[in-house]
Design a protein around this motif. Structure first.
Motif, PDB file in Angstrom:
ATOM      1  N   ASN A 136      14.507   8.232 -11.778  1.00 17.83           N
ATOM      2  CA  ASN A 136      14.454   9.520 -12.467  1.00 17.83           C
ATOM      3  C   ASN A 136      14.020  10.623 -11.492  1.00 17.83           C
ATOM      4  OD1 ASN A 136      14.369  11.456 -14.568  1.00 17.83           O
ATOM      5  ND2 ASN A 136      12.213  11.017 -14.906  1.00 17.83           N
ATOM      6  N   ILE A 137      12.988  10.374 -10.710  1.00 12.15           N
ATOM      7  CA  ILE A 137      12.504  11.361  -9.735  1.00 12.15           C
ATOM      8  C   ILE A 137      13.565  11.629  -8.684  1.00 12.15           C
ATOM      9  CG2 ILE A 137      10.767  11.784  -7.944  1.00 12.15           C
ATOM     10  CD1 ILE A 137       9.681  12.080 -10.778  1.00 12.15           C
ATOM     11  N   THR A 138      14.250  10.583  -8.241  1.00 18.38           N
ATOM     12  CA  THR A 138      15.303  10.744  -7.237  1.00 18.38           C
ATOM     13  C   THR A 138      16.445  11.605  -7.772  1.00 18.38           C
ATOM     14  OG1 THR A 138      14.772   8.580  -6.299  1.00 18.38           O
ATOM     15  CG2 THR A 138      16.922   9.506  -5.748  1.00 18.38           C
ATOM     16  N   LEU A 139      16.895  11.311  -8.988  1.00 17.03           N
ATOM     17  CA  LEU A 139      17.985  12.095  -9.579  1.00 17.03           C
ATOM     18  C   LEU A 139      17.557  13.534  -9.845  1.00 17.03           C
ATOM     19  CD1 LEU A 139      19.512   9.486 -12.041  1.00 17.03           C
ATOM     20  CD2 LEU A 139      20.497  10.335  -9.903  1.00 17.03           C
ATOM     21  N   LEU A 140      16.312  13.729 -10.265  1.00 14.89           N
ATOM     22  CA  LEU A 140      15.810  15.081 -10.493  1.00 14.89           C
ATOM     23  C   LEU A 140      15.797  15.881  -9.190  1.00 14.89           C
ATOM     24  CD1 LEU A 140      14.493  17.233 -12.280  1.00 14.89           C
ATOM     25  CD2 LEU A 140      12.288  16.151 -11.783  1.00 14.89           C
ATOM     26  N   GLY A 141      15.325  15.264  -8.123  1.00 16.52           N
ATOM     27  CA  GLY A 141      15.316  15.941  -6.822  1.00 16.52           C
ATOM     28  C   GLY A 141      16.707  16.231  -6.312  1.00 16.52           C
ATOM     29  N   TYR A 142      17.600  15.258  -6.450  1.00 14.36           N
ATOM     30  CA  TYR A 142      18.988  15.451  -6.017  1.00 14.36           C
ATOM     31  C   TYR A 142      19.626  16.609  -6.777  1.00 14.36           C
ATOM     32  CZ  TYR A 142      23.949  14.550  -5.313  1.00 14.36           C
ATOM     33  OH  TYR A 142      25.282  14.691  -5.020  1.00 14.36           O
ATOM     34  N   ALA A 143      19.463  16.622  -8.084  1.00 14.46           N
ATOM     35  CA  ALA A 143      20.060  17.685  -8.902  1.00 14.46           C
ATOM     36  C   ALA A 143      19.457  19.039  -8.562  1.00 14.46           C
ATOM     37  CB  ALA A 143      19.865  17.378 -10.382  1.00 14.46           C
ATOM     38  N   SER A 144      18.148  19.070  -8.345  1.00 14.64           N
ATOM     39  CA  SER A 144      17.491  20.342  -8.019  1.00 14.64           C
ATOM     40  C   SER A 144      17.975  20.901  -6.690  1.00 14.64           C
ATOM     41  CB  SER A 144      15.973  20.151  -7.977  1.00 14.64           C
ATOM     42  OG  SER A 144      15.502  19.735  -9.222  1.00 14.64           O
ATOM     43  N   GLU A 145      18.131  20.027  -5.712  1.00 18.88           N
ATOM     44  CA  GLU A 145      18.597  20.480  -4.399  1.00 18.88           C
ATOM     45  C   GLU A 145      20.031  20.999  -4.467  1.00 18.88           C
ATOM     46  OE1 GLU A 145      18.003  17.163  -1.825  1.00 18.88           O
ATOM     47  OE2 GLU A 145      15.847  17.552  -1.611  1.00 18.88           O
ATOM     48  N   ARG A 146      20.862  20.379  -5.270  1.00 20.71           N
ATOM     49  CA  ARG A 146      22.265  20.782  -5.362  1.00 20.71           C
ATOM     50  C   ARG A 146      22.466  21.983  -6.284  1.00 20.71           C
ATOM     51  NH1 ARG A 146      21.406  17.616  -2.108  1.00 20.71           N
ATOM     52  NH2 ARG A 146      22.703  15.996  -1.258  1.00 20.71           N
ATOM     53  N   THR A 147      21.570  22.184  -7.219  1.00 18.25           N
ATOM     54  CA  THR A 147      21.721  23.262  -8.195  1.00 18.25           C
ATOM     55  C   THR A 147      21.586  24.635  -7.553  1.00 18.25           C
ATOM     56  OG1 THR A 147      20.937  21.866  -9.971  1.00 18.25           O
ATOM     57  CG2 THR A 147      20.785  24.221 -10.328  1.00 18.25           C
ATOM     58  N   VAL A 148      20.702  24.765  -6.582  1.00 19.06           N
ATOM     59  CA  VAL A 148      20.461  26.080  -5.976  1.00 19.06           C
ATOM     60  C   VAL A 148      21.679  26.592  -5.215  1.00 19.06           C
ATOM     61  CG1 VAL A 148      17.983  25.770  -5.857  1.00 19.06           C
ATOM     62  CG2 VAL A 148      19.387  25.051  -3.929  1.00 19.06           C
ATOM     63  N   GLU A 149      22.633  25.735  -4.929  1.00 18.79           N
ATOM     64  CA  GLU A 149      23.843  26.132  -4.207  1.00 18.79           C
ATOM     65  C   GLU A 149      24.922  26.673  -5.138  1.00 18.79           C
ATOM     66  OE1 GLU A 149      24.832  22.356  -2.614  1.00 18.79           O
ATOM     67  OE2 GLU A 149      23.180  22.358  -1.166  1.00 18.79           O
ATOM     68  N   ARG A 150      24.696  26.640  -6.444  1.00 19.99           N
ATOM     69  CA  ARG A 150      25.725  26.991  -7.427  1.00 19.99           C
ATOM     70  C   ARG A 150      25.414  28.321  -8.106  1.00 19.99           C
ATOM     71  NH1 ARG A 150      28.490  22.233  -8.357  1.00 19.99           N
ATOM     72  NH2 ARG A 150      27.455  20.400  -7.553  1.00 19.99           N
TER      73      ARG A 150
ATOM     74  N   LEU B 276      24.837  30.757 -11.361  1.00 18.94           N
ATOM     75  CA  LEU B 276      23.918  30.503 -12.466  1.00 18.94           C
ATOM     76  C   LEU B 276      24.541  29.693 -13.606  1.00 18.94           C
ATOM     77  CD1 LEU B 276      21.147  30.907 -13.688  1.00 18.94           C
ATOM     78  CD2 LEU B 276      21.974  33.042 -14.666  1.00 18.94           C
ATOM     79  N   LYS B 277      25.736  30.065 -14.043  1.00 21.04           N
ATOM     80  CA  LYS B 277      26.350  29.369 -15.180  1.00 21.04           C
ATOM     81  C   LYS B 277      26.648  27.907 -14.833  1.00 21.04           C
ATOM     82  CE  LYS B 277      29.344  30.483 -18.936  1.00 21.04           C
ATOM     83  NZ  LYS B 277      30.169  31.489 -19.534  1.00 21.04           N
ATOM     84  N   GLN B 278      27.189  27.681 -13.635  1.00 22.07           N
ATOM     85  CA  GLN B 278      27.457  26.308 -13.206  1.00 22.07           C
ATOM     86  C   GLN B 278      26.158  25.537 -13.001  1.00 22.07           C
ATOM     87  OE1 GLN B 278      29.795  26.469  -9.669  1.00 22.07           O
ATOM     88  NE2 GLN B 278      31.717  26.872 -10.738  1.00 22.07           N
ATOM     89  N   ALA B 279      25.135  26.223 -12.506  1.00 25.97           N
ATOM     90  CA  ALA B 279      23.857  25.569 -12.250  1.00 25.97           C
ATOM     91  C   ALA B 279      23.240  25.058 -13.547  1.00 25.97           C
ATOM     92  CB  ALA B 279      22.902  26.533 -11.553  1.00 25.97           C
ATOM     93  N   LYS B 280      23.328  25.841 -14.602  1.00 23.55           N
ATOM     94  CA  LYS B 280      22.774  25.416 -15.893  1.00 23.55           C
ATOM     95  C   LYS B 280      23.481  24.164 -16.398  1.00 23.55           C
ATOM     96  CE  LYS B 280      21.160  29.857 -17.623  1.00 23.55           C
ATOM     97  NZ  LYS B 280      21.311  30.872 -18.669  1.00 23.55           N
ATOM     98  N   ARG B 281      24.804  24.165 -16.307  1.00 23.67           N
ATOM     99  CA  ARG B 281      25.572  23.000 -16.752  1.00 23.67           C
ATOM    100  C   ARG B 281      25.255  21.772 -15.898  1.00 23.67           C
ATOM    101  NH1 ARG B 281      31.027  24.820 -16.190  1.00 23.67           N
ATOM    102  NH2 ARG B 281      30.508  26.954 -16.629  1.00 23.67           N
ATOM    103  N   TYR B 282      25.153  21.996 -14.594  1.00 26.79           N
ATOM    104  CA  TYR B 282      24.884  20.909 -13.660  1.00 26.79           C
ATOM    105  C   TYR B 282      23.518  20.276 -13.954  1.00 26.79           C
ATOM    106  CZ  TYR B 282      24.830  18.515  -9.135  1.00 26.79           C
ATOM    107  OH  TYR B 282      24.795  17.573  -8.138  1.00 26.79           O
ATOM    108  N   MET B 283      22.485  21.104 -14.127  1.00 26.39           N
ATOM    109  CA  MET B 283      21.153  20.584 -14.410  1.00 26.39           C
ATOM    110  C   MET B 283      21.120  19.880 -15.770  1.00 26.39           C
ATOM    111  SD  MET B 283      18.949  20.734 -12.042  1.00 26.39           S
ATOM    112  CE  MET B 283      17.365  20.524 -12.826  1.00 26.39           C
ATOM    113  N   PHE B 284      21.814  20.443 -16.756  1.00 24.16           N
ATOM    114  CA  PHE B 284      21.833  19.822 -18.075  1.00 24.16           C
ATOM    115  C   PHE B 284      22.534  18.467 -18.033  1.00 24.16           C
ATOM    116  CE2 PHE B 284      23.514  19.241 -22.423  1.00 24.16           C
ATOM    117  CZ  PHE B 284      22.293  19.144 -23.082  1.00 24.16           C
ATOM    118  N   SER B 285      23.613  18.375 -17.280  1.00 20.71           N
ATOM    119  CA  SER B 285      24.312  17.091 -17.189  1.00 20.71           C
ATOM    120  C   SER B 285      23.430  16.044 -16.502  1.00 20.71           C
ATOM    121  CB  SER B 285      25.650  17.249 -16.463  1.00 20.71           C
ATOM    122  OG  SER B 285      25.458  17.611 -15.122  1.00 20.71           O
TER     123      SER B 285
END
Length: 123
Positions: free
Chosen positions: A48-62, A64-73
């Motif tokens: 869970n921590i690994t996936l949270l970190g991975y998603a957080s690192e990748r979200t900042v590159e997107r 806002l609208k895509q970032a919200k969807r990405y984090m929610f998924s």
């Protein structure tokens, strides 16, 4: 950043697993249910921590609208994986359900204890 977090959580998690296993010996004996449950719970927590970190690192590159969807998924994926571990704890006779659930709370406890220790040291 994710590796630092995992390194910070791993050793206290293993120590806490060992303490819980030793505390459960009078109730459960030397069966495999508690150690396997703790192992599954700790693995789920670290995943869970690994996936949270991975998603957080990748979200900042997107954007806002895509970032919200990405984090929610990724949120749904993480909750599904933890839910699957909890269901396995209840359904499998060789796992202890409480032993699967308890490690999922380790990050909160570990961070709180570290903050208290840091505050007492004056840092």
């Amino acid at each position: 950043m994710v590796n630092d977090e995992l390194n910070m959580l791993f050793l206290p998690s293993v120590i806490t697993d060992l303490v819980i296993f030793l505390a459960s010996l009078p109730l459960y004996g030397f069966g495999c249910e508690v150690p396997l449950g703790l192992l599954l719970g700790t693995f789920s927590m670290l995943l869970n921590i690994t996936l949270l970190g991975y998603a957080s690192e990748r979200t900042v590159e997107r954007p806002l609208k895509q970032a919200k969807r990405y984090m929610f998924s990724f949120y749904l994926l993480r909750m599904a994986l933890m839910g699957a571990a909890i269901v396995a704890g209840f359904k499998c006779s060789f796992l202890s359900a409480p032993a699967v659930c308890v490690p999922l709370f380790y990050p909160r406890v570990i961070h709180t204890v570290r903050a208290v220790i840091s505050a007492k040291k004056g840092g």
